[in-house]
Design a protein around this motif. Structure first.
Motif, mmCIF file in Angstrom:
data_model
loop_
_atom_site.group_PDB
_atom_site.id
_atom_site.type_symbol
_atom_site.label_atom_id
_atom_site.label_comp_id
_atom_site.label_asym_id
_atom_site.label_seq_id
_atom_site.Cartn_x
_atom_site.Cartn_y
_atom_site.Cartn_z
ATOM 1 N N VAL A 67 20.196 -25.894 -12.373
ATOM 2 C CA VAL A 67 19.580 -25.549 -13.651
ATOM 3 C C VAL A 67 18.166 -25.035 -13.408
ATOM 4 O O VAL A 67 17.349 -25.690 -12.747
ATOM 5 C CB VAL A 67 19.562 -26.764 -14.599
ATOM 6 C CG1 VAL A 67 18.829 -26.423 -15.892
ATOM 7 C CG2 VAL A 67 20.980 -27.213 -14.906
ATOM 8 N N LEU B 202 20.150 -20.430 -15.033
ATOM 9 C CA LEU B 202 20.743 -21.267 -16.070
ATOM 10 C C LEU B 202 19.636 -22.010 -16.794
ATOM 11 O O LEU B 202 18.911 -22.807 -16.188
ATOM 12 C CB LEU B 202 21.737 -22.251 -15.458
ATOM 13 C CG LEU B 202 22.365 -23.274 -16.411
ATOM 14 C CD1 LEU B 202 23.134 -22.574 -17.519
ATOM 15 C CD2 LEU B 202 23.271 -24.235 -15.649
ATOM 16 N N LEU C 52 25.836 -32.593 -23.502
ATOM 17 C CA LEU C 52 25.133 -32.386 -22.238
ATOM 18 C C LEU C 52 24.949 -33.688 -21.465
ATOM 19 O O LEU C 52 25.045 -33.690 -20.227
ATOM 20 C CB LEU C 52 23.776 -31.726 -22.507
ATOM 21 C CG LEU C 52 22.969 -31.350 -21.266
ATOM 22 C CD1 LEU C 52 23.763 -30.433 -20.353
ATOM 23 C CD2 LEU C 52 21.658 -30.693 -21.653
ATOM 24 N N ASP D 19 28.162 -34.359 -19.705
ATOM 25 C CA ASP D 19 28.388 -33.415 -18.608
ATOM 26 C C ASP D 19 27.469 -33.696 -17.424
ATOM 27 O O ASP D 19 27.862 -33.478 -16.273
ATOM 28 C CB ASP D 19 28.172 -31.988 -19.114
ATOM 29 C CG ASP D 19 29.260 -31.543 -20.075
ATOM 30 O OD1 ASP D 19 30.305 -32.223 -20.134
ATOM 31 O OD2 ASP D 19 29.058 -30.543 -20.792
ATOM 32 N N LEU E 24 18.873 -24.354 -20.242
ATOM 33 C CA LEU E 24 19.487 -25.173 -21.283
ATOM 34 C C LEU E 24 18.494 -25.378 -22.412
ATOM 35 O O LEU E 24 17.305 -25.624 -22.157
ATOM 36 C CB LEU E 24 19.924 -26.525 -20.717
ATOM 37 C CG LEU E 24 20.863 -26.473 -19.505
ATOM 38 C CD1 LEU E 24 21.155 -27.873 -19.005
ATOM 39 C CD2 LEU E 24 22.139 -25.732 -19.839
ATOM 40 N N ARG F 22 33.849 -25.767 -19.985
ATOM 41 C CA ARG F 22 32.403 -25.971 -19.968
ATOM 42 C C ARG F 22 31.814 -25.777 -18.581
ATOM 43 O O ARG F 22 30.707 -25.229 -18.443
ATOM 44 C CB ARG F 22 32.069 -27.368 -20.508
ATOM 45 C CG ARG F 22 32.296 -27.527 -21.992
ATOM 46 C CD ARG F 22 31.355 -28.553 -22.582
ATOM 47 N NE ARG F 22 31.598 -29.895 -22.099
ATOM 48 C CZ ARG F 22 32.320 -30.811 -22.734
ATOM 49 N NH1 ARG F 22 32.920 -30.497 -23.877
ATOM 50 N NH2 ARG F 22 32.459 -32.023 -22.245
ATOM 51 N N GLN F 23 32.505 -26.224 -17.561
ATOM 52 C CA GLN F 23 31.961 -26.047 -16.219
ATOM 53 C C GLN F 23 31.845 -24.578 -15.854
ATOM 54 O O GLN F 23 30.865 -24.153 -15.230
ATOM 55 C CB GLN F 23 32.844 -26.784 -15.209
ATOM 56 C CG GLN F 23 32.251 -26.811 -13.801
ATOM 57 C CD GLN F 23 33.026 -27.721 -12.874
ATOM 58 O OE1 GLN F 23 34.074 -28.239 -13.258
ATOM 59 N NE2 GLN F 23 32.533 -27.930 -11.672
ATOM 60 N N CYS G 12 28.026 -30.500 -15.327
ATOM 61 C CA CYS G 12 26.914 -29.557 -15.359
ATOM 62 C C CYS G 12 26.115 -29.698 -14.066
ATOM 63 O O CYS G 12 25.612 -30.789 -13.774
ATOM 64 C CB CYS G 12 26.022 -29.817 -16.572
ATOM 65 S SG CYS G 12 24.540 -28.797 -16.641
ATOM 66 N N TYR H 274 28.782 -23.162 -17.581
ATOM 67 C CA TYR H 274 27.536 -23.491 -16.893
ATOM 68 C C TYR H 274 27.339 -22.619 -15.660
ATOM 69 O O TYR H 274 26.215 -22.158 -15.383
ATOM 70 C CB TYR H 274 27.547 -24.969 -16.478
ATOM 71 C CG TYR H 274 27.475 -25.934 -17.633
ATOM 72 C CD1 TYR H 274 26.541 -25.779 -18.647
ATOM 73 C CD2 TYR H 274 28.346 -27.014 -17.717
ATOM 74 C CE1 TYR H 274 26.478 -26.665 -19.708
ATOM 75 C CE2 TYR H 274 28.293 -27.908 -18.768
ATOM 76 C CZ TYR H 274 27.360 -27.733 -19.764
ATOM 77 O OH TYR H 274 27.299 -28.612 -20.808
#
Length: 928
Positions: A169, A99, A155, A158, A101, A138-139, A164, A142
């Protein structure tokens, strides 16, 4: 440029196959990602090998390897292909098992990167998380992994709500890193990310070296906010950049155009006026210590930014004369820069707007001899020896005068260049592949300049000037006062690239109608290559030039207006496609302010990189800068050390205060995450609870509710009356309502002067309405804060030792009206207009505004639908009658109703008292 200026240790050594990089080992049976690990996957190495073997240049490959080898901030010169590098890095990181961002990108940049990856066959493609994505989705987005473009406001919410998974990440990419200051949302996001994730990477990009030169240690502060230790600098004079671009350079033909004598006279007069104004400004403001303010600074592109940065904090302390001098400098600068851009008619219209009595009284330059030279010469460029007279002074008689307008020199030079290209294309053999047919790309300053050039190419120079005259100046002197000098002969000789004028506009019109608005700037002419006009600076599509170069692959490029980024973009394109040679024609007025502005842009950028190279050589970066352990002080939360020391000294426990059991908590409205205050509150050790609340912006305690207003928002709320309803709702649900008025830290902390406040309301009106507000709500407290930092300090002090607020109670508090309206959705002038219509009440105004999108929707509503929205048939009837009744009929009906209500009005009128209301108090009742 000299190659000896190459910065020391600027490029990291090339990475080998075993280069380590933060990566993730995600299991494929489940669609979720796992914790990132510092291990290179074979799939990543394969993607990296595919990307580096593509169309990337050597220095671009080196920049990519540097960033993959170790995190850091990459600063490149403008036009060196930062978007190509960014797209290549995104392609390497596109993997559902990790992931990544992406922050700081605009919608146009996201679409450009996605289209580039789609054209290269990359899968899966990056996705965007916007306001259209629901909270529940959204979850899942992610957890599906991949590269995500996320807005900062979404963001940060979240991350605070743990929607998130920050610990999963893999890394964060930050675009436009020069704007990451301490109070920015990106800095808040990176701080939250690094507090919960110690292994992920952070890589930042910027193509604005000038942004790192303002302020004290600006580059070090940005790197501190980014949590990176390495600084990678890639200027144009870098050794590897020079070597890569010199391998295949375009054939450049420089054409130095000479100004006409009248244009030279106007330029000299304007430079004299700017020099006089600058000297007067320095004489009146010796305390400002602005030695770098010269004529060269005024004509540079960054003058507006520099002047606001220097003058805005002390604007309220400047005299009226100084403010007028600043306005005069901006006016003279606009006139000087417009001289090589506009034709004689447009320029004369611009100059004539300054020749007013008000300008002569307020501005000292308008009465000088140099100003008279500007006015006279600008008029002579249009009319020549003719003596124009206003329409009312000329009368009906008089023969039309012949108008000899001055053709801009660049128009003639462009015609000669296109004639040379046309002759070369005609003489050369036709290419069998239509995709490789010769095309000409003309790059101008903006869209307006492109349309003006198209008008010249399709109509001819004299015909285009005559059209400009008819549109802009003919109404002042009469439609038949002048005739063009070449009314019979079309100036085909002046426009050598053009065949007879009749077929060309028809073909261009046919092309435009057939292909739509996308082909608005295409010019098709018989026996000529296809001409494509492009603006160098287009805000809606900043990558239009790069896309056109890749799709059209033009053989010839004409730079009608010089731009540093455009020149380098052409160099990078030619180096990346050496099989398609390209010739570039550069049109520039030699020895003028246009050339000086271009050279100044090159010099300032070179000086900025030299400054950054010096900063890098003397920079001391601690080992814990990246925040991968708990030793980084920037990850600690709490008040500054000075406040903690003062609080400890003031306590009764021997200067020692017991640590709180848990951090204090503040409920913040979702809409407030556009501001800087939540990030600063979190930095001071206050936990932020995002929620959608209707009353207030910050719930500090069960009794304290804070409504934050910036100056612009305060003025809008006072004008619309929205602040009254907000104060009423806060006083109804909370014992201690607070109105926080927050100023910009870069502006003066004062309400004086029209420069800072809105033109719709003066400072006296703001103060008077605030006084009325405090009289209506005695429990309302006003807090005046000079900056968001002061606001965070005051709110933190209000929170110390107080109980925690209840999220359920904050959500349960509602405003007076049931129908709420987004503040940024309705034009305040339209709202005020509708509020004054018959039948509209304050409680039904917003219910009606939520039902309509325009005034036309309101007019088309029936009486029944109005009654349903307004809740009253009487109010609906009044409103419908006011919108649909004839004005004359309504006036007669109103007069008849008045007569019916006052049958004895005539008798009272004879006695001299007709029409006086009951509260009329005359000075004398009877006067016989």
């Amino acid at each position: 440029m000299s190659e000896s200026v190459t910065p020391p240790s600027e490029a990291a050594p090339a990475a080998e196959e075993g280069t380590e990089k933060p990566s993730s080992q995600a299991s494929q049976p489940e669609p979720s990602i796992q914790r990132p690990e510092l291990e290179v996957k074979p799939a990543l190495l394969r993607r990296l090998e595919t990307v580096t073997k593509g169309a990337m240049l050597e220095y671009e490959t080196q920049m990519l390897l540097d960033l993959l080898h170790e995190d850091g901030l990459l600063v490149t010169a403008k036009g060196l292909g930062l978007e190509r590098l960014f797209a290549a890095l995104v392609r390497v990181l596109c993997d559902p098992a990790q992931l990544v961002l992406v922050l700081g990108t605009s919608r146009a940049e996201e679409e450009h990167v996605t289209s580039q990856l789609e054209a290269d066959g990359c899968s899966p493609l990056p996705r965007a998380v916007t306001a259209d994505t629901s909270v529940t989705d959204r979850q899942q987005v992610y957890l599906q992994g991949g590269v995500l473009f996320v807005t900062s406001r979404i963001l940060v919410v979240d991350l605070l709500t743990e929607r998130c998974p920050a610990d999963l990440v893999t890394g964060v990419l930050v675009y436009r890193a020069h704007g990451v200051v301490e109070s920015a949302q990106e800095a808040f996001i990176l701080r939250l990310y690094r507090q919960k994730n110690k292994t992920g990477f952070i890589k930042a990009f910027s193509s604005s070296p000038l942004s790192f030169t303002s302020g004290f240690c600006q580059v070090q502060r940005v790197m501190r906010n980014l949590f990176v230790r390495n600084l990678y600098l890639w200027p144009r004079f870098h050794l590897q950049v020079n070597q890569a671009l010199k391998q295949c350079t375009p054939d450049v033909v420089e054409i130095r155009v000479k100004m006409t004598p009248l244009m030279t006279s106007i330029q000299s007069a304007l430079l004299d006026l700017i020099n006089i104004t600058v000297k007067e400004f320095k004489r009146l403001n010796a305390s400002l210590d602005w030695d770098t303010m010269t004529v060269e600074t005024v004509i540079s592109r960054a003058f507006h930014k520099i002047s606001r940065l220097r003058l805005d904090p002390v604007w309220n302390q400047l005299s009226a004369r100084t403010r007028q001098l600043v306005a005069d400098l901006r006016t003279l600068r606009a006139l000087l820069l417009a001289l090589p851009q506009l034709d004689c008619c447009s320029y004369y219209q611009l100059v004539a707007a300054q020749q007013t009595a008000e300008r002569a009284l307020n501005s000292g330059w308008a009465i000088l001899d140099a100003a008279e030279t500007v006015f006279v010469d600008a008029k002579q460029r249009v009319f020549g020896d003719a003596q124009p007279a206003p329409k009312r002074a000329r009368g009906d008689g008089g023969r039309p005068q012949v108008l000899h307008m001055e053709v801009p020199p660049k128009w003639s030079a462009l015609s000669e260049v296109l004639a040379e290209i046309r002759a070369e294309v005609t003489a050369a053999a036709a290419d069998a592949d239509p995709l490789l047919a010769d095309k000409v790309l003309i790059v101008a300053a903006d869209l307006v300049a492109c349309r003006r050039i198209k008008e010249v190419l399709t109509l001819g120079a004299q015909a285009a000037l005559w059209r400009r005259f008819q549109q802009q100046l003919a109404s002042k002197f009469g439609e038949d006062a002048f005739v063009p000098s070449s009314a019979a002969e079309e100036p085909a000789a002046a426009d050598g690239a053009r065949q007879p004028a009749e077929p060309a506009p028809a073909d261009a019109e046919q092309t435009r109608k057939g292909d739509g608005d996308a082909d608005e700037l295409l010019v098709t002419m018989p026996s000529s290559p296809l001409l494509l006009l492009l603006p160098a600076r287009e805000a809606s599509d900043p990558f239009q030039l790069q896309r056109s170069l890749q799709q059209c692959r033009p053989r010839y490029v004409v730079l009608y207006d010089l731009d540093v980024a455009v020149v380098r973009t052409l160099e990078v394109h030619q180096a990346a496609t050496p099989e398609r040679p390209m010739r570039v024609y550069s049109l520039m007025f030699g020895g003028t302010t246009e050339e000086q502005a271009y050279l100044t842009a090159l010099r300032t950028e070179k000086q900025a990189f030299e400054y950054l190279i010096g900063e890098k050589s003397s920079m001391v970066v601690p080992e814990e800068r990246e925040g991968r352990d708990e030793a980084n002080a920037d990850l600690e939360r709490g008040a500054p050390a000075e406040e903690e020391a003062a609080a400890a000294a003031g306590s009764r426990q021997g200067g020692v205060r017991p640590p709180p059991a848990e951090p204090p908590r503040v409920i913040v409205d979702m809409r407030e995450f556009r501001s800087e205050l939540p990030a600063l509150l979190h930095r001071r050790g206050v936990d932020i609870v995002p929620a959608t609340i209707e009353v207030g912006d910050y719930i500090i305690t069960p009794d304290v509710c804070v409504e934050r207003k910036s100056i612009s928002d305060l003025i809008g709320s006072l004008m619309s009356g929205r602040l009254y309803g907000q104060a009423l709702a806060m006083g109804r649900h909370y014992r201690r309502p607070v109105l926080l008025i927050e100023f910009d830290q870069d502006k003066p902390f004062t309400l004086q002067g029209k420069y800072y406040l809105s033109s719709d309301m003066s400072s006296a009106q703001v103060v008077s309405r605030l006084q009325l507000l405090t009289l209506h709500f005695p429990r309302l407290r006003l807090m005046w804060c000079p900056s968001p930092y002061a606001s965070a300090e005051l709110l933190h002090q209000l929170k110390v030792g107080e109980p925690e607020p209840s999220l359920a109670e904050a959500r349960a508090a509602t405003a007076d009206r049931a129908d709420t309206l987004a503040e940024d959705r309705v034009n305040p002038q339209i709202r005020d207009f509708i509020s004054k219509l018959p039948g509209i009440r304050p409680k039904t105004l917003y219910a009606l505004l939520n039902k309509i999108n325009s005034l036309m929707d309101l007019i088309q509503m029936t009486k029944e639908s109005l009654a349903e929205v307004l809740g009253s048939e009487t109010d609906a009837g009044h409103l419908h009658e006011a919108l649909h009744t004839n004005l004359a009929a309504s006036a007669a009906a109103a007069a008849g109703d008045a007569s019916a209500r006052r049958p004895a009005a005539a008798g009272r009128t004879a006695r001299g008292r007709g029409g006086r209301p009951r509260f009329w108090r005359g000075k004398n009742k009877k006067k016989s």
